[in-house]
Scaffold this active site. Structure first.
Site, PDB file in Angstrom:
ATOM      1  N   ASP A   9       0.870  -1.194   0.000  1.00  0.00           N
ATOM      2  CA  ASP A   9       0.000   0.000   0.000  1.00  0.00           C
ATOM      3  C   ASP A   9       0.896   1.231   0.000  1.00  0.00           C
ATOM      4  O   ASP A   9       2.100   1.143   0.244  1.00  0.00           O
ATOM      5  CB  ASP A   9      -0.914   0.015   1.239  1.00  0.00           C
ATOM      6  CG  ASP A   9      -1.834   1.232   1.243  1.00  0.00           C
ATOM      7  OD1 ASP A   9      -2.407   1.547   0.180  1.00  0.00           O
ATOM      8  OD2 ASP A   9      -1.976   1.897   2.297  1.00  0.00           O
ATOM      9  N   SER A  10       0.271   2.386  -0.241  1.00  0.00           N
ATOM     10  CA  SER A  10       1.021   3.633  -0.191  1.00  0.00           C
ATOM     11  C   SER A  10       1.358   4.028   1.247  1.00  0.00           C
ATOM     12  O   SER A  10       2.126   4.953   1.454  1.00  0.00           O
ATOM     13  CB  SER A  10       0.192   4.754  -0.822  1.00  0.00           C
ATOM     14  OG  SER A  10      -0.992   4.937  -0.066  1.00  0.00           O
ATOM     15  N   CYS A  72      -4.097  -1.406  -2.195  1.00  0.00           N
ATOM     16  CA  CYS A  72      -4.192   0.032  -2.448  1.00  0.00           C
ATOM     17  C   CYS A  72      -5.046   0.187  -3.708  1.00  0.00           C
ATOM     18  O   CYS A  72      -4.738  -0.399  -4.756  1.00  0.00           O
ATOM     19  CB  CYS A  72      -2.796   0.597  -2.681  1.00  0.00           C
ATOM     20  SG  CYS A  72      -2.773   2.325  -3.199  1.00  0.00           S
ATOM     21  N   GLU A 151      -2.978   9.240   7.781  1.00  0.00           N
ATOM     22  CA  GLU A 151      -1.534   9.013   7.950  1.00  0.00           C
ATOM     23  C   GLU A 151      -0.980   9.774   9.157  1.00  0.00           C
ATOM     24  O   GLU A 151       0.038   9.401   9.719  1.00  0.00           O
ATOM     25  CB  GLU A 151      -0.765   9.405   6.683  1.00  0.00           C
ATOM     26  CG  GLU A 151      -0.944   8.423   5.530  1.00  0.00           C
ATOM     27  CD  GLU A 151      -0.185   7.090   5.688  1.00  0.00           C
ATOM     28  OE1 GLU A 151       0.829   7.046   6.390  1.00  0.00           O
ATOM     29  OE2 GLU A 151      -0.656   6.093   5.100  1.00  0.00           O
ATOM     30  N   CYS A 184     -10.873   3.194  -0.893  1.00  0.00           N
ATOM     31  CA  CYS A 184      -9.486   3.495  -0.522  1.00  0.00           C
ATOM     32  C   CYS A 184      -9.253   2.739   0.772  1.00  0.00           C
ATOM     33  O   CYS A 184     -10.096   2.800   1.684  1.00  0.00           O
ATOM     34  CB  CYS A 184      -9.297   4.993  -0.309  1.00  0.00           C
ATOM     35  SG  CYS A 184      -7.695   5.396   0.427  1.00  0.00           S
ATOM     36  N   HIS A 186      -7.385   3.253   3.173  1.00  0.00           N
ATOM     37  CA  HIS A 186      -7.234   4.080   4.377  1.00  0.00           C
ATOM     38  C   HIS A 186      -8.599   4.380   5.026  1.00  0.00           C
ATOM     39  O   HIS A 186      -8.667   4.653   6.217  1.00  0.00           O
ATOM     40  CB  HIS A 186      -6.594   5.431   4.035  1.00  0.00           C
ATOM     41  CG  HIS A 186      -5.104   5.383   3.852  1.00  0.00           C
ATOM     42  ND1 HIS A 186      -4.498   4.779   2.774  1.00  0.00           N
ATOM     43  CD2 HIS A 186      -4.099   5.896   4.610  1.00  0.00           C
ATOM     44  CE1 HIS A 186      -3.178   4.933   2.869  1.00  0.00           C
ATOM     45  NE2 HIS A 186      -2.915   5.595   3.980  1.00  0.00           N
TER      46      HIS A 186
END
Ligand code: DGL
Length: 276
Positions: A9-10, A72, A151, A184, A186
């Protein structure tokens, strides 16, 4: 087969998928790589996302993974086909599983999708949904403020509520929408706030459960399931700061899962890792 499943994932978002993989496939070892240092991927060009994704994949290939989970959506939207074409291990993304889960839940075929700018621009969800069901109405919205907030570890509280509320405003007018895909990885970390803002008449779907279920099927079909009874120790890597990555991991993986994870820093593109 005792080799690990690779997960990319990012940043921390793919941990929501890793958690489901650990829950549904407790014998499988995971090697996770989050590119926190270069997160977010959402506003980046297709070319850049592809380049970064290949760097993550190369890191995991060196660790001899037996399968790759692209946890992701942005990387899935831009790179999945290429990865599936070029790699000789099975590769799964999160978009088709998310689309299948939404179709399972909708009662009126009105589905909302939220994701990064890249994912929404690619129309990957609309295409995935329409490839399964030709009579689906899709309302898609980019929420570029969510990933940077997650994040930073801001998952609840006034700031999270305000950002989620203002970002989702355009969708709240859609009274027909009965299902919302968190497009997404996240976003499941903001799920309670998103559910609260959308109201209980909307089923909020994350692709992680379905992705883990489909991973299980792929392991079975390819006959690469791990049959060893040894409890796996998962390796998680981040390209960014360890401290915040560990903090967010703790909020996702409570014990006993957290005890089964080692977290280290990784340098991408240099072929070397650094212990924490
Ligand atoms: N978790 C990634 C996704 O699912 C976030 C992308 C980003 O870094 O913007 O798309």
């Amino acid at each position: 087969m005792e080799q690990a499943i690779g997960v990319i994932d990012s940043g921390v978002g793919g941990l929501t998928v890793a958690y489901e993989l650990m829950r549904q496939l407790p014998k499988e070892k995971l090697i996770y790589l989050g590119d926190t240092a270069r997160c977010p991927y959402g506003p980046r060009s297709e070319e850049e996302v592809k380049q970064f994704t290949w760097e993550l994949v190369d890191f995991l290939l060196e660790k001899n993974i037996k399968m790759l989970v692209v946890a992701c959506n942005t990387a899935t939207a831009f790179t999945l086909q290429e990865l599936q074409g070029k790699l000789d291990i099975p590769v799964i993304g999160v978009i088709q599983p998310g689309a299948r889960a939404a179709i399972k839940f909708t009662r009126n075929n009105n589905i909302g999708v939220i994701g990064t700018e890249g994912t929404i621009r690619s129309e990957a969800y609309t295409k995935a949904l329409e490839s399964i069901h030709s009579n689906i109405k899709v309302n898609a919205l980019a929420c570029p403020l969510f990933v940077p907030m997650v994040e930073q570890g801001i998952l609840t509280g006034t700031k999270a509520q305000e950002v989620v509320e203002s970002s989702l405003l355009p969708l709240r007018d859609d009274k027909d929408m009965d299902t919302l895909i968190l497009g997404c990885t996240h976003y499941p970390l903001l799920k309670p706030t998103i559910q609260d803002v959308m109201g209980e008449q909307v089923t909020v779907i994350s692709s992680s459960e379905e992705t883990a279920r489909e991973t299980s099927t792929i392991l079975d079909v390819h006959k690469i399931i791990n049959t060893s009874e040894v409890i796996p120790v998962h390796q998680f890597y981040t390209t960014g700061e360890l401290e915040i990555f560990v903090e967010i991991s703790k909020s996702i993986f409570q014990d006993p899962y957290l005890q089964m994870v080692t977290i280290k820093q990784a340098q991408i593109g240099l072929g070397q890792t650094q212990n924490s």
